[in-house]
Structures are given as C-alpha cells and as structure tokens.
Design a protein around this motif. Structure first.
Motif, PDB file in Angstrom:
ATOM      1  N   LEU A 199     -17.755   1.667  -5.687  1.00  0.00           N
ATOM      2  CA  LEU A 199     -17.296   3.431  -6.009  1.00  0.00           C
ATOM      3  C   LEU A 199     -17.209   3.664  -4.659  1.00  0.00           C
ATOM      4  O   LEU A 199     -16.640   4.901  -3.950  1.00  0.00           O
ATOM      5  CB  LEU A 199     -17.655   3.616  -7.281  1.00  0.00           C
ATOM      6  CG  LEU A 199     -17.636   3.872  -8.682  1.00  0.00           C
ATOM      7  CD1 LEU A 199     -17.868   4.331  -9.612  1.00  0.00           C
ATOM      8  CD2 LEU A 199     -15.649   4.161  -8.610  1.00  0.00           C
ATOM      9  N   ALA A 200     -18.915   3.137  -4.403  1.00  0.00           N
ATOM     10  CA  ALA A 200     -19.023   4.170  -2.843  1.00  0.00           C
ATOM     11  C   ALA A 200     -18.268   3.374  -1.698  1.00  0.00           C
ATOM     12  O   ALA A 200     -17.855   4.495  -0.577  1.00  0.00           O
ATOM     13  CB  ALA A 200     -20.912   3.978  -2.774  1.00  0.00           C
ATOM     14  N   SER A 201     -18.122   2.786  -1.391  1.00  0.00           N
ATOM     15  CA  SER A 201     -17.302   1.710  -0.355  1.00  0.00           C
ATOM     16  C   SER A 201     -15.598   2.325  -0.643  1.00  0.00           C
ATOM     17  O   SER A 201     -15.773   1.959   0.433  1.00  0.00           O
ATOM     18  CB  SER A 201     -17.606   0.024  -1.027  1.00  0.00           C
ATOM     19  OG  SER A 201     -18.675  -0.555  -0.599  1.00  0.00           O
ATOM     20  N   ALA A 202     -15.289   2.360  -2.359  1.00  0.00           N
ATOM     21  CA  ALA A 202     -13.749   2.715  -2.137  1.00  0.00           C
ATOM     22  C   ALA A 202     -13.890   4.173  -1.370  1.00  0.00           C
ATOM     23  O   ALA A 202     -13.016   4.828  -1.201  1.00  0.00           O
ATOM     24  CB  ALA A 202     -13.170   2.435  -3.558  1.00  0.00           C
ATOM     25  N   ALA A 203     -14.846   4.956  -2.258  1.00  0.00           N
ATOM     26  CA  ALA A 203     -14.921   6.964  -1.507  1.00  0.00           C
ATOM     27  C   ALA A 203     -14.822   6.537   0.046  1.00  0.00           C
ATOM     28  O   ALA A 203     -14.374   7.362   0.629  1.00  0.00           O
ATOM     29  CB  ALA A 203     -15.737   7.512  -1.884  1.00  0.00           C
ATOM     30  N   ALA A 204     -15.753   5.624   0.297  1.00  0.00           N
ATOM     31  CA  ALA A 204     -16.131   5.675   2.103  1.00  0.00           C
ATOM     32  C   ALA A 204     -14.903   6.111   2.809  1.00  0.00           C
ATOM     33  O   ALA A 204     -14.142   5.912   3.778  1.00  0.00           O
ATOM     34  CB  ALA A 204     -17.525   5.392   2.203  1.00  0.00           C
ATOM     35  N   ARG A 205     -14.167   4.882   2.252  1.00  0.00           N
ATOM     36  CA  ARG A 205     -12.723   4.284   3.146  1.00  0.00           C
ATOM     37  C   ARG A 205     -11.657   5.257   2.654  1.00  0.00           C
ATOM     38  O   ARG A 205     -11.135   5.611   4.383  1.00  0.00           O
ATOM     39  CB  ARG A 205     -12.258   2.774   2.788  1.00  0.00           C
ATOM     40  CG  ARG A 205     -11.382   1.841   3.356  1.00  0.00           C
ATOM     41  CD  ARG A 205     -10.354   0.776   2.755  1.00  0.00           C
ATOM     42  NE  ARG A 205      -9.356   1.095   3.126  1.00  0.00           N
ATOM     43  CZ  ARG A 205      -8.312   1.254   3.604  1.00  0.00           C
ATOM     44  NH1 ARG A 205      -8.263   2.604   3.094  1.00  0.00           N
ATOM     45  NH2 ARG A 205      -7.374   0.959   4.383  1.00  0.00           N
ATOM     46  N   ASP A 206     -11.175   6.006   1.883  1.00  0.00           N
ATOM     47  CA  ASP A 206     -10.664   6.860   1.354  1.00  0.00           C
ATOM     48  C   ASP A 206     -10.816   8.107   2.670  1.00  0.00           C
ATOM     49  O   ASP A 206     -10.164   8.556   3.100  1.00  0.00           O
ATOM     50  CB  ASP A 206     -10.527   7.093   0.366  1.00  0.00           C
ATOM     51  CG  ASP A 206      -9.902   8.162  -0.387  1.00  0.00           C
ATOM     52  OD1 ASP A 206      -8.392   7.992   0.412  1.00  0.00           O
ATOM     53  OD2 ASP A 206      -9.571   8.868  -1.548  1.00  0.00           O
ATOM     54  N   ALA A 207     -12.503   8.473   3.136  1.00  0.00           N
ATOM     55  CA  ALA A 207     -12.938   9.539   3.223  1.00  0.00           C
ATOM     56  C   ALA A 207     -12.810   9.041   4.678  1.00  0.00           C
ATOM     57  O   ALA A 207     -12.205  10.248   5.690  1.00  0.00           O
ATOM     58  CB  ALA A 207     -14.008  10.144   2.802  1.00  0.00           C
ATOM     59  N   VAL A 208     -13.195   8.368   5.443  1.00  0.00           N
ATOM     60  CA  VAL A 208     -13.285   8.021   6.644  1.00  0.00           C
ATOM     61  C   VAL A 208     -11.444   7.999   7.006  1.00  0.00           C
ATOM     62  O   VAL A 208     -10.898   8.090   8.702  1.00  0.00           O
ATOM     63  CB  VAL A 208     -14.360   6.754   7.294  1.00  0.00           C
ATOM     64  CG1 VAL A 208     -13.843   6.815   8.565  1.00  0.00           C
ATOM     65  CG2 VAL A 208     -15.571   7.328   6.512  1.00  0.00           C
ATOM     66  N   ALA A 209     -10.912   6.505   6.770  1.00  0.00           N
ATOM     67  CA  ALA A 209      -9.756   5.894   7.067  1.00  0.00           C
ATOM     68  C   ALA A 209      -8.573   6.624   5.739  1.00  0.00           C
ATOM     69  O   ALA A 209      -7.507   5.790   6.852  1.00  0.00           O
ATOM     70  CB  ALA A 209     -10.053   4.318   7.105  1.00  0.00           C
ATOM     71  N   GLY A 210      -9.095   6.906   4.875  1.00  0.00           N
ATOM     72  CA  GLY A 210      -7.542   7.376   4.580  1.00  0.00           C
ATOM     73  C   GLY A 210      -6.540   8.119   4.529  1.00  0.00           C
ATOM     74  O   GLY A 210      -7.112   9.693   4.653  1.00  0.00           O
ATOM     75  N   TYR A 211      -5.163   8.181   4.682  1.00  0.00           N
ATOM     76  CA  TYR A 211      -4.179   8.611   5.356  1.00  0.00           C
ATOM     77  C   TYR A 211      -4.797   9.824   6.443  1.00  0.00           C
ATOM     78  O   TYR A 211      -4.586  10.411   6.936  1.00  0.00           O
ATOM     79  CB  TYR A 211      -3.861   9.766   4.325  1.00  0.00           C
ATOM     80  CG  TYR A 211      -4.148   9.397   3.022  1.00  0.00           C
ATOM     81  CD1 TYR A 211      -2.919   8.995   2.609  1.00  0.00           C
ATOM     82  CD2 TYR A 211      -5.078   9.666   1.997  1.00  0.00           C
ATOM     83  CE1 TYR A 211      -3.002   8.252   0.623  1.00  0.00           C
ATOM     84  CE2 TYR A 211      -5.438   9.682   0.580  1.00  0.00           C
ATOM     85  CZ  TYR A 211      -4.193   8.940   0.285  1.00  0.00           C
ATOM     86  OH  TYR A 211      -4.641   8.019  -0.961  1.00  0.00           O
ATOM     87  N   ARG A 212      -5.457   8.264   7.570  1.00  0.00           N
ATOM     88  CA  ARG A 212      -5.492   8.992   9.241  1.00  0.00           C
ATOM     89  C   ARG A 212      -4.724   8.106   9.847  1.00  0.00           C
ATOM     90  O   ARG A 212      -4.501   7.185   9.494  1.00  0.00           O
ATOM     91  CB  ARG A 212      -6.837   8.741   9.677  1.00  0.00           C
ATOM     92  CG  ARG A 212      -7.677  10.007   8.809  1.00  0.00           C
ATOM     93  CD  ARG A 212      -8.936  10.196   8.878  1.00  0.00           C
ATOM     94  NE  ARG A 212      -9.559  11.979   8.706  1.00  0.00           N
ATOM     95  CZ  ARG A 212      -9.956  12.440   7.273  1.00  0.00           C
ATOM     96  NH1 ARG A 212     -10.045  10.926   6.368  1.00  0.00           N
ATOM     97  NH2 ARG A 212     -10.398  13.558   7.900  1.00  0.00           N
ATOM     98  N   GLY A 213      -4.229   8.275  11.147  1.00  0.00           N
ATOM     99  CA  GLY A 213      -3.723   6.849  11.680  1.00  0.00           C
ATOM    100  C   GLY A 213      -4.812   6.920  12.760  1.00  0.00           C
ATOM    101  O   GLY A 213      -4.267   5.569  13.255  1.00  0.00           O
ATOM    102  N   ALA A 214      -6.312   7.327  12.383  1.00  0.00           N
ATOM    103  CA  ALA A 214      -6.564   6.672  13.939  1.00  0.00           C
ATOM    104  C   ALA A 214      -7.682   6.659  13.495  1.00  0.00           C
ATOM    105  O   ALA A 214      -8.566   8.191  12.898  1.00  0.00           O
ATOM    106  CB  ALA A 214      -6.718   6.715  15.216  1.00  0.00           C
ATOM    107  N   VAL A 215      -9.634   6.722  13.281  1.00  0.00           N
ATOM    108  CA  VAL A 215     -10.329   6.620  13.446  1.00  0.00           C
ATOM    109  C   VAL A 215     -11.103   5.460  14.845  1.00  0.00           C
ATOM    110  O   VAL A 215     -11.303   4.924  15.340  1.00  0.00           O
ATOM    111  CB  VAL A 215     -11.591   5.682  12.084  1.00  0.00           C
ATOM    112  CG1 VAL A 215     -13.089   6.072  12.099  1.00  0.00           C
ATOM    113  CG2 VAL A 215     -10.167   5.937  11.118  1.00  0.00           C
ATOM    114  N   ALA A 216     -11.906   6.857  15.337  1.00  0.00           N
ATOM    115  CA  ALA A 216     -12.595   6.865  16.712  1.00  0.00           C
ATOM    116  C   ALA A 216     -14.558   7.600  16.542  1.00  0.00           C
ATOM    117  O   ALA A 216     -14.623   8.791  15.885  1.00  0.00           O
ATOM    118  CB  ALA A 216     -12.242   6.818  18.023  1.00  0.00           C
TER     119      ALA A 216
END
Length: 541
Positions: A199-216
């Motif tokens: 659950l924590a891994s899924a939430a982190a992916r959603d928070a950092v990369a979910g629905y975003r064009g780029a992460v840096a």
C-alpha cells in the motif's frame, strides 16, 4: 488458487491500515454544507442529488496526494455526468432503456481497465445512467448533473485546503512511509506487514509520479531510494535471506525525508512521455481483456436492468443495477467477498434507516443522520468495506429520503441488494466463461517478454507494449489492494510490478540489449524480484 473457509474469513476481517478519520470528517462536513444549503433554500430534491455527489466523491477521492485527489474526483464526476445525461435523454421505452444500460456497461467496463481514476468514472457511469433512467426526475436533464457536480466539488475543495499550507506534505510523507514499511517488514515479517508495504509503495508512486508529466530533482532521487528499499525488503523476506540493510537506518532516513531533507542521491530514470502513456491507455481499454471485461459488465448491467423493470415501477428500479455496478469488478476473485460485505452492510444500513424513518421524518434530523452516515463510510472505507457499506447504504437512502421520505422503501432496497449480488455472482462469475483468479506469474511472464522485445528493438511499438503491460499490471494490483482478497496475491506481487516499471524505465533510458538474456519467467515473487534486481544492475550505467 483455491479459496478455503479460513482464507475467506481472513478476507472479511479488517485490513491492516488506519481508519480514515480525516476523510470521514471531511465527508460529513461536506454533507452538512450541501444539505444545510438545500434546507435554507427549501429545495431538498436538488440537495439530495448534491449530497449524492458528495457521497460518491468520498468513495473515490482517497487520502493521498492532492493532485491524485483532484483527478479521481474529476474522473468520477465526468463518468456520472455522462451516465446521467444518457439516462435522462434516452427514450423511456423498455428497449431503449435496456440498450442504453448495456452500451454504457460495455463502455464502462473497457474504460475501467485503464487505471484507478478510470475505474471510478466507469462505476459512476453505470450508476448515473440507471439513476436518471429510472428516476425520470421532474427537472431539465442538466440540473441533476449540475447538482451532482456541486456536491463533488464541495468535497474536493475541503480535501484540497491543506495544499494551501504545505503542498508537498503528502508527497514527502508517502515516500518516507515506504522506507518505514520496508523496515517494519524486515523487523516483523507477516502478511499484514507485506500488505502495508505494498500500500505504501502504491501511494508513493501515485503521489510522486501519478498524473504528472515529469518528475525531477531531490524528490525523484528520494523516491528511487524508497523503491529500491521496498524491493530489497520484499525480496529478502520472500526468500528468507539476511536483511539487506539496517532497518534503523531506513527509519532515520524516513524521518529526514518527512522533514524535507531529501539529500542528493541519484535520480531515477525518466517517466514515459505523454504520447506513450496515452497510447498505453488506449491499448489497455481496447485489448482482448478489456473487451471481455466490457462484455461481462454489460451483460450483468443489462440483466440487472431487465430484472428491475420486471419487478419495480421505473421510479424505484435503479437499486439492482447500482448494486451490480458496486459489487462487480474486473478481478473475478474479489466479487464473492465484495458481495458478502455488500449484503451484510446493506442489511445493517437498511435496518438503521428504517428505524430512523419510523422515529422521525424531519428534514433536519434526516440531514444530520445523512452526514453521520457519510462520515461513517469515509471512516471505515480504508479498513473494513462491510462497515463502510453501512454508511454507503444509509447515504444512498438518505439522498432520496431528504426530498421524499415516502419513496425510500428500505426493505425493498434490501431485497434489491440480494438480487443485485445474485446477478453479479451468477452472470458475472459462475456462468462467465473466463472466470478464475488472476494468474500473476503469467502476467509477469507476459510483461517480461514485452520488456525483452523492447530491449531487442528500437521501434516505438515495442516500447509502448512494454510500458502498457507493466503499467496495466501494476494498476490492476493496486486496485486489488483495495479489495479484501483471500489469496493475498496483490500484496505479494505489487513490489514486483513496481520494480518492473522501474526496470522498464531503465531500459528506455539505457537500452542495453544484453539485459534481455537475463529475462525469463518466475513463479514466486521472490524469484521475480531477484530476476529484476539482476536486470536493473545490468542496465544501470
């Protein structure tokens, strides 16, 4: 995988996650605002629809990153708007009603295969078309759509207030929670600890990369560190090997991340571009599995609609189709357990509403009870679906009772719930030709085969296919985590799916064909994680 009675009892038990205190309070406050406003202007019919918008938004909004909350609410509101519009505009003859229900059900089933936000849109499209088809509300078609949207927006606004104070709070907390959960899994290995890490891994992916064009930047580096820690911990526990790191060190790092001290570690590989993600979403909604899912949901919704027309006057016929939409899922294994939760929760909810309606029909007291029911649904939803259904049932009945208490008929709604669960189980599982629980090793093998083709080809189609399979498998497992699953397969395989996405990103960035020689199938999560760790090491520059 067989389902033993003990496994089924485990699935009916509360999940090892906290109660949703804040979501419950926000949902209750939003209900007070929309119902209080409708009482002030003496338009309780519109207030009931706006309250329905609050209740449905509370079911899908989640409690994580602010951007994800907004996307989930917008998606479910659009799905409801489409369904309500179709239901209101289609002629009210039996043939048109049935055709509209089946077509919307097929389309919703296909769209729902894309990801979590699209699942909310799909469920609400089915509920929306049934709600206005049978309700035939005495108002222009756009008024219930607008009222529903107002209720959803009120809850969303309350949920986004925190962004004004600390926009990155949930993103930092989500990344830190992965390291804490990885340390807990190493210290106390158990199914519950594995579930919390997933659950924590899924939430982190959603928070950092979910629905975003780029992460840096530093947050990207911290997320890459947390993903690596989760994969190492899951692999070590699954294979019963020595701890790969000091859990105390991971906890100290989590404290630093929450405080905003992200460090300057190596960043993760870049996310796939917008065009790649759009193509992957379109393929996920149009492949063979999506077509089968759409056909299955269309069949069940059509059967529920026909049964409702045969048993009820149109004004009271929507509940059977609503039950099918809520219980039925693309994942076959969850349907039985959701049906048990749904039936038990509905019985309790109907009894409570019936008792209250015998005691009073005052709009003020009904509004208070409606807010309390919605707060209970938000409180219990993350932990125990059956208890949340008590609040959901109360919310649905109160949305009608506020405008017209005589139209509620709670005992009829209980019978409709039994019939809706029966339709979902018989037509959607027992008689369906593709029934069975998901074969996770097969899904892993298919995804690694696509990754191997990607490494051996420079074509855009191979890249899209690898991203589509990896992302689709991860999204399916994330949906399964929210389901009471007796097999516990989602919690065990989600770290593998997250690591696979990481490896696909690495492959897109470096493209070393030699890594394809390391790829092969795996039958257990520990073997799959070991395989992906070796491939990642080969791909890193």
């Amino acid at each position: 995988m067989p389902r033993s009675p003990s496994a089924l009892r485990s699935a009916l038990a509360p999940l090892p996650v906290p109660w949703g205190v804040a979501p419950g309070l926000r949902a209750a406050l939003a209900a007070v605002l929309v119902l209080g406003g409708s009482l002030l202007v003496a338009d309780l019919s519109i207030g009931g629809i706006a309250y329905l918008g609050v209740a449905c938004a509370a079911s899908f909004i989640g409690s994580g990153d602010y951007r994800a909350r907004a996307v989930h609410v917008v998606a479910e509101t659009l799905g409801a708007a489409v369904g309500m519009t179709v239901g209101a505009l289609v002629p009210d003859t039996v043939s048109w009603v049935l055709v509209a229900a089946v077509v919307v059900g097929v389309a919703a089933g296909m769209v729902g295969c894309i990801g979590p936000a699209s699942t909310g849109a799909a469920v609400m499209a089915v509920i929306g078309v049934s709600y206005t088809q049978f309700g035939r509300l005495p108002m222009p078609w756009w008024e219930p759509v607008a009222a529903y949207a107002v209720g959803s927006v009120v809850l969303l606004a309350l949920s986004l207030v925190g962004a004004l104070h600390h926009r990155s709070r949930y993103r930092l907390a989500a990344v830190a929670a992965v390291l804490d959960a990885a340390a807990d899994l190493l210290d106390h290995p158990s199914d519950d600890a594995r579930h919390r890490l997933a659950l924590a891994s899924a939430a982190a992916r959603d928070a950092v990369a979910g629905y975003r064009g780029a992460v840096a930047g530093p947050l990207d580096a911290a997320w890459a560190e947390a993903r690596s820690g989760a994969a190492l911990a899951a692999q070590a526990v699954a294979a019963s090997t020595a701890a790969p790191a000091d859990p105390a060190g991971w906890r100290a790092r989590a404290v630093a991340i929450r405080a905003g001290n992200l460090g300057d570690g190596p960043a993760g590989p870049p996310l796939p571009g917008r065009a790649t993600r759009v193509r992957a979403a379109l393929q996920a909604a149009s492949n063979a599995d999506a077509l089968w899912t759409g056909a299955r949901i269309g069949l069940c919704v059509g059967a529920a609609t026909a049964l409702a027309l045969a048993l009820h006057p149109p004004a009271h016929a929507y509940w059977i189709a609503l039950t099918v939409a809520v219980v039925l899922r693309p994942e076959y294994g969850a349907v039985l357990v959701r049906a048990v939760h749904r039936l038990a929760g509905t019985i309790v909810g109907v009894v409570l509403v019936a008792v209250l309606l015998e005691l009073t029909r005052s709009p003020v007291w009904l509004a208070v009870a409606a807010a309390a029911a919605l707060g209970l649904a938000g409180l219990a939803r993350p932990r125990l679906y059956g208890l949340a259904v008590v609040g959901i049932t109360g919310s649905a009945l109160f949305s009608v009772a506020i405008g017209n208490p005589a139209a509620v008929e709670p005992w009829t709604r209980l019978l409709d719930t039994v019939l809706g669960c029966a339709v979902a189980l018989v037509a959607g599982v027992l008689l369906w030709p593709r029934r069975g629980v998901p074969d996770q090793p097969r899904r892993f093998s298919a995804a690694t085969a696509a990754l191997s083709r990607m490494l051996g080809s420079s074509g855009a189609a191979a890249v899209d296919d690898a991203y589509r399979l990896a992302d689709g498998w991860r999204a399916e497992l994330e949906r399964d985590l929210a389901e009471p699953d007796p097999a516990h397969a989602a919690a065990a395989w989600l770290p593998v799916a997250l690591q696979l996405e990481h490896v696909v990103d690495l492959a897109a960035a470096t493209g070393d064909p030699a890594a394809a020689d390391l790829l092969h199938g795996a039958t257990t999560p520990s073997d799959a994680l070991a395989l992906l760790t070796a491939v990642a090491a080969q791909l890193r520059p």
